[in-house]
Design an enzyme around this catalytic site. Sequence first.
Site, PDB file in Angstrom:
ATOM      1  N   LEU A 164       0.810  -1.114  -0.053  1.00 54.64           N
ATOM      2  CA  LEU A 164       0.024   0.040  -0.127  1.00 54.64           C
ATOM      3  C   LEU A 164       0.876   1.185  -0.029  1.00 54.64           C
ATOM      4  CD1 LEU A 164      -2.542  -1.211   2.483  1.00 54.64           C
ATOM      5  CD2 LEU A 164      -2.679  -1.518   0.111  1.00 54.64           C
ATOM      6  N   HIS A 165       0.339   2.316  -0.706  1.00 56.16           N
ATOM      7  CA  HIS A 165       1.121   3.634  -0.635  1.00 56.16           C
ATOM      8  C   HIS A 165      -0.135   4.618  -0.347  1.00 56.16           C
ATOM      9  CE1 HIS A 165      -1.045   3.999  -4.577  1.00 56.16           C
ATOM     10  NE2 HIS A 165      -0.398   3.017  -5.081  1.00 56.16           N
ATOM     11  N   LYS A 176       1.172   7.869  -7.668  1.00 59.39           N
ATOM     12  CA  LYS A 176       1.922   7.027  -6.822  1.00 59.39           C
ATOM     13  C   LYS A 176       1.346   5.432  -7.293  1.00 59.39           C
ATOM     14  CE  LYS A 176       2.569   9.760  -2.927  1.00 59.39           C
ATOM     15  NZ  LYS A 176       3.767   9.376  -2.017  1.00 59.39           N
ATOM     16  N   GLN A 186     -10.330   0.879 -14.992  1.00 56.12           N
ATOM     17  CA  GLN A 186     -10.878  -0.068 -13.931  1.00 56.12           C
ATOM     18  C   GLN A 186     -12.105   0.318 -13.304  1.00 56.12           C
ATOM     19  OE1 GLN A 186      -8.419  -2.711 -11.269  1.00 56.12           O
ATOM     20  NE2 GLN A 186      -8.682  -0.920  -9.854  1.00 56.12           N
ATOM     21  N   SER A 226       2.142   0.905  -6.531  1.00 60.54           N
ATOM     22  CA  SER A 226       3.017  -0.077  -5.962  1.00 60.54           C
ATOM     23  C   SER A 226       4.126  -0.396  -7.035  1.00 60.54           C
ATOM     24  CB  SER A 226       2.331  -1.248  -5.631  1.00 60.54           C
ATOM     25  OG  SER A 226       0.917  -1.162  -4.971  1.00 60.54           O
ATOM     26  N   GLY A 228      -9.428   4.010  -7.086  1.00 61.98           N
ATOM     27  CA  GLY A 228      -8.601   5.335  -7.461  1.00 61.98           C
ATOM     28  C   GLY A 228      -8.993   5.563  -8.803  1.00 61.98           C
ATOM     29  N   GLY A 245      -1.950   6.469  -2.047  1.00 60.74           N
ATOM     30  CA  GLY A 245      -2.952   6.483  -2.843  1.00 60.74           C
ATOM     31  C   GLY A 245      -4.097   5.478  -2.093  1.00 60.74           C
ATOM     32  N   HIS A 246      -3.652   4.292  -1.599  1.00 62.91           N
ATOM     33  CA  HIS A 246      -4.638   3.323  -0.950  1.00 62.91           C
ATOM     34  C   HIS A 246      -4.873   4.186   0.323  1.00 62.91           C
ATOM     35  CE1 HIS A 246      -1.859   0.245  -3.124  1.00 62.91           C
ATOM     36  NE2 HIS A 246      -3.251   0.023  -3.752  1.00 62.91           N
ATOM     37  N   LYS A 267      -6.793   6.691 -10.671  1.00 59.28           N
ATOM     38  CA  LYS A 267      -5.411   6.415 -11.556  1.00 59.28           C
ATOM     39  C   LYS A 267      -5.812   5.089 -12.543  1.00 59.28           C
ATOM     40  CE  LYS A 267      -1.443   4.425 -10.125  1.00 59.28           C
ATOM     41  NZ  LYS A 267      -1.296   3.263 -11.286  1.00 59.28           N
TER      42      LYS A 267
END
Length: 281
Positions: free
Chosen positions: A33-34, A184, A153, A186, A147, A36-37, A149
Amino acid sequence: MRVVERINDVRSTVKEWKSQGLKVGFVPTMGYLHEGHESLIKKASEENNKVVVSIFVNPIQFGPKEDLASYPRDLKRDSEICERAGANLIFHPENEEMYFNDFSTFVDMNGLTNGLCGKSRPIHFRGVCTVVSKLFNIVAPDRAYFGEKDAQQLAVVKRMVRDLNIDVEIVGCPIVREEDGLAKSSRNTYLSEEERAAATILNKSLMLGKEEIQNGQRNSASIIKIIEDSIKSEKLARIDYVEIVDSSSLEKVEEINKSVLVAIAVFIGKTRLIDNFTYEL
Ligand code: PAF
């Protein structure tokens, strides 16, 4: 916060919460996780009484030449991030818990999944739709957070929920960026120092395209050329796609006269990165 590996443990916990009239938010992830998550989990915990995070590197959304084996994993660090951001339950199943040996049922979609990432990752969205619908059946959340990004999806999941009458509200959350503009991800951890510096070309090039639209350019081909020329100026970058599409149908747009998604996928060395912006008209 608890970490569970079994579907039945998730179900019984969520059932208990729901019997108390509590709202459940859900953040599906593949871990590592980063921020963003973290922003998704924080939003979920602001908008719901309880938050479930799934951490599962879903094998069926990776193509044979993709990074399933090397996808980064660190449950201890992920748990700390989840706890800090306000999660109540982590669902961290083994592959065997999610997929029987003779698993043979898939959720697939036409149209929205044909272009953009679906073109170079042909089985990807079938894997995403299948695992997300399984996770929705397991967690039965009131709201689920994704997200922006992964714009395709997000559109695909919204369509799936609509088409299959799944009773969950899908919430899209803004892209979180590094200070130098890199979105951001992974997968940023795969980048060498030199590649990390080169990766800023994605956002820089998108910003050139955005400026062009803001200055009145409406011809997609001209904007795409500006973005592509900028990406090509970086020697470590190789374009997978640069596209301008209708932000809900994801169909290519030649003249910009409605809200569009400007989306790119670029290899920096061996690492494939994506980024985008939506331009509202
Ligand atoms: O975006 C991701 O991390 C994955 O595609 C998801 C939604 C968790 C499904 O495996």
